[in-house]
Design a protein around this motif. Structure first.
Motif: not given
Length: 150
Positions: A31-58
């Protein structure tokens, strides 16, 4: 890479190392190693949402979104069924990491399955991701955090 049916929205990596994560060192280090990798790779910490009809990533800050590690203790004859079921899982990228991990088996005979959403990696980035996971896990087995080389 395990082939997937056309139209699937995730990628799968299955690995059965000689000394797999969670076999003799417990799932905490994996689990710690997976967390380390998520901290290093932004794509593993990216979530998507919708605001005013537009999809955005954060992109969330390091330490805030961790890949799930699901541990299933099962006899060898049930392992393939558990792996197959896990490969069919879906992602909710409004809240979940694009990486999910499962460890299946018992004792020193375990299978590590990584399920990766296609938005998080492509063919070129799978090797660096796998290398980083190996580096992070080796460091955690040694009782330290990984010393990343850029």
């Amino acid at each position: 890479m395990v082939p997937q049916p056309h139209g699937r929205r995730g990628g799968h990596l299955q690995h059965s190392p000689a000394r797999p994560p969670a076999a003799s060192t417990g799932p905490g280090r994996a689990r710690a190693a997976l967390g380390d990798v998520a901290d290093r790779h932004e794509s593993l910490r990216t979530v998507f949402g919708e605001e005013n009809g537009a999809i955005h990533q954060r992109v969330l800050p390091p330490g805030t979104l961790r890949p799930e590690l699901h541990v299933v203790d099962c006899p060898d004859e049930e392992r393939a069924a558990h792996v197959a079921a896990a490969m069919g899982r879906s992602f909710d990228l409004t809240r979940d990491s694009a990486l999910w991990a499962g460890v299946f088996g018992t004792g020193d005979t375990r299978t590590l399955l990584l399920v990766l959403h296609h938005s998080a990696a492509d063919g070129w980035s799978l090797r660096p991701l796998a290398d980083d996971l190996g580096t992070a896990y080796a460091a955690r087995r040694a009782g330290a955090a990984p010393d990343w080389v850029p």
